[in-house]
Design a protein around this motif. Structure first.
Motif, PDB file in Angstrom:
ATOM      1  N   ARG A 218       0.830  -1.210   0.000  1.00 39.95           N
ATOM      2  CA  ARG A 218       0.000   0.000   0.000  1.00 39.95           C
ATOM      3  C   ARG A 218       0.861   1.256   0.000  1.00 39.95           C
ATOM      4  NH1 ARG A 218      -4.611  -0.005   4.371  1.00 39.95           N
ATOM      5  NH2 ARG A 218      -5.014  -1.892   3.147  1.00 39.95           N
ATOM      6  N   LEU A 219       1.935   1.244   0.767  1.00 43.93           N
ATOM      7  CA  LEU A 219       2.819   2.404   0.807  1.00 43.93           C
ATOM      8  C   LEU A 219       3.487   2.615  -0.542  1.00 43.93           C
ATOM      9  CD1 LEU A 219       4.162   4.670   2.400  1.00 43.93           C
ATOM     10  CD2 LEU A 219       5.911   3.022   3.139  1.00 43.93           C
ATOM     11  N   ASP A 220       3.901   1.506  -1.175  1.00 37.76           N
ATOM     12  CA  ASP A 220       4.523   1.631  -2.494  1.00 37.76           C
ATOM     13  C   ASP A 220       3.552   2.196  -3.516  1.00 37.76           C
ATOM     14  OD1 ASP A 220       6.948   0.623  -1.622  1.00 37.76           O
ATOM     15  OD2 ASP A 220       6.337  -1.455  -1.980  1.00 37.76           O
ATOM     16  N   LYS A 221       2.295   1.823  -3.413  1.00 37.15           N
ATOM     17  CA  LYS A 221       1.319   2.361  -4.340  1.00 37.15           C
ATOM     18  C   LYS A 221       1.103   3.854  -4.130  1.00 37.15           C
ATOM     19  CE  LYS A 221      -1.228  -1.999  -4.831  1.00 37.15           C
ATOM     20  NZ  LYS A 221      -2.496  -2.727  -4.596  1.00 37.15           N
ATOM     21  N   VAL A 222       1.087   4.273  -2.854  1.00 35.49           N
ATOM     22  CA  VAL A 222       0.920   5.700  -2.570  1.00 35.49           C
ATOM     23  C   VAL A 222       2.096   6.482  -3.114  1.00 35.49           C
ATOM     24  CG1 VAL A 222       0.760   7.416  -0.741  1.00 35.49           C
ATOM     25  CG2 VAL A 222      -0.548   5.279  -0.564  1.00 35.49           C
ATOM     26  N   VAL A 223       3.319   5.972  -2.871  1.00 32.96           N
ATOM     27  CA  VAL A 223       4.517   6.653  -3.351  1.00 32.96           C
ATOM     28  C   VAL A 223       4.525   6.702  -4.870  1.00 32.96           C
ATOM     29  CG1 VAL A 223       7.039   6.556  -3.460  1.00 32.96           C
ATOM     30  CG2 VAL A 223       5.855   6.073  -1.309  1.00 32.96           C
ATOM     31  N   LYS A 224       4.130   5.596  -5.498  1.00 28.95           N
ATOM     32  CA  LYS A 224       4.102   5.573  -6.967  1.00 28.95           C
ATOM     33  C   LYS A 224       3.077   6.539  -7.509  1.00 28.95           C
ATOM     34  CE  LYS A 224       3.677   2.299 -10.826  1.00 28.95           C
ATOM     35  NZ  LYS A 224       2.696   3.128 -11.561  1.00 28.95           N
ATOM     36  N   GLY A 225       1.906   6.637  -6.826  1.00 27.81           N
ATOM     37  CA  GLY A 225       0.897   7.586  -7.269  1.00 27.81           C
ATOM     38  C   GLY A 225       1.363   9.031  -7.144  1.00 27.81           C
ATOM     39  N   MET A 226       2.073   9.342  -6.040  1.00 29.86           N
ATOM     40  CA  MET A 226       2.591  10.704  -5.868  1.00 29.86           C
ATOM     41  C   MET A 226       3.652  10.995  -6.916  1.00 29.86           C
ATOM     42  SD  MET A 226       2.856  10.836  -1.693  1.00 29.86           S
ATOM     43  CE  MET A 226       3.650  12.451  -1.774  1.00 29.86           C
ATOM     44  N   ALA A 227       4.483   9.988  -7.210  1.00 33.32           N
ATOM     45  CA  ALA A 227       5.514  10.197  -8.230  1.00 33.32           C
ATOM     46  C   ALA A 227       4.908  10.426  -9.594  1.00 33.32           C
ATOM     47  CB  ALA A 227       6.465   9.006  -8.269  1.00 33.32           C
ATOM     48  N   ASP A 228       3.868   9.698  -9.923  1.00 29.36           N
ATOM     49  CA  ASP A 228       3.211   9.884 -11.211  1.00 29.36           C
ATOM     50  C   ASP A 228       2.565  11.259 -11.307  1.00 29.36           C
ATOM     51  OD1 ASP A 228       3.969   7.356 -11.940  1.00 29.36           O
ATOM     52  OD2 ASP A 228       2.078   6.398 -11.374  1.00 29.36           O
ATOM     53  N   THR A 229       1.999  11.700 -10.147  1.00 30.38           N
ATOM     54  CA  THR A 229       1.383  13.021 -10.136  1.00 30.38           C
ATOM     55  C   THR A 229       2.438  14.104 -10.356  1.00 30.38           C
ATOM     56  OG1 THR A 229      -0.332  12.229  -8.628  1.00 30.38           O
ATOM     57  CG2 THR A 229      -0.028  14.617  -8.802  1.00 30.38           C
TER      58      THR A 229
END
Length: 229
Positions: A218-229
């Motif tokens: 879940r943390l990796d997904k949040v970080v990946k989403g912020m990076a994509d943003t």
């Protein structure tokens, strides 16, 4: 064999074997085999909970891991319960060379005791109907005979009456097979074994396998989403 046919007419013997005895035996063997299969899978999953690398993984666990990994790439929250139910519904067990689904076997074994009683009653009514017809013919023949012997009357009437008594044997056999199958279902409780297996699979999927998926926590997904943003 002649004595058996004399005591148990062929028109009742064959349906009793085909509709009562053989299905009860088949269902009992299926229930016991399914229970052993589920217990074995539960033990293997329990070992995976203790040590993720202990022994070989069951096929059901490999299928779950593959489906879970594929689903987690597209959605944030994977419905583990629905995933496990879907995979469990696809599991099959080969019996006498024919594959049967787990749920189909369990459903068949649960409804068969009631069906056995129905088949037994059907045989009883069939025997009574045929013997009443024979009794009617016997009475008609005796009425046309002017020289009626009392012993002959009793002998002729005794045959259909004995046949009626034999007809009730089908119900007795059906009730006996139904009772035995009910006891088998109670001792080898596949419903309880299924619940334990699904519980262990959910535990393994959510608490062991999911945290080990690299880049999919879940943390990796949040970080990946912020990076994509």
């Amino acid at each position: 064999m002649f004595d058996l046919l004399k005591l148990f007419p062929i028109y009742l013997l064959v349906p009793t074997i085909l509709l009562v005895i053989l299905p009860a035996l088949f269902a009992a063997l299926q229930r016991i085999s399914l229970y052993g299969n589920l217990v074995q899978k539960t033990k293997e999953v329990r070992l995976l909970l203790k040590d993720n690398k202990a022994g070989s993984k069951p096929i059901i666990v490999e299928d779950l891991e593959s489906r879970f990994k594929a689903a987690s790439q597209y959605i944030e929250e994977v419905n583990s319960a629905a995933l496990i139910d879907g995979i469990y519904g696809q599991q099959k067990m080969t019996f006498l060379g024919i594959p049967f689904g787990y749920d189909r076997i369990d459903y068949f074994c649960r409804i068969l005791p009631n069906l056995l009683i129905s088949f037994g009653l059907l045989g009883t009514f069939l025997g009574i109907t045929l013997n009443l017809s024979n009794l009617s013919q016997t009475i008609t023949q005796l009425q046309g005979n002017t020289n009626i012997n009392q012993d002959l009357v009793f002998a002729e009437l005794q045959k259909p009456l004995q046949g009626m008594g034999i007809a009730f044997i089908t119900s007795l056999i059906a009730v006996l097979c139904s009772s035995v199958l009910t006891v088998v279902n109670f001792i080898w409780n596949t419903g309880l074994a299924k619940s334990q297996l699904i519980s262990y699979l959910e535990d393994y999927l959510d608490n062991v396998y999911q945290p080990n998926i690299q880049g999919q926590t879940r943390l990796d997904k949040v970080v990946k989403g912020m990076a994509d943003t």
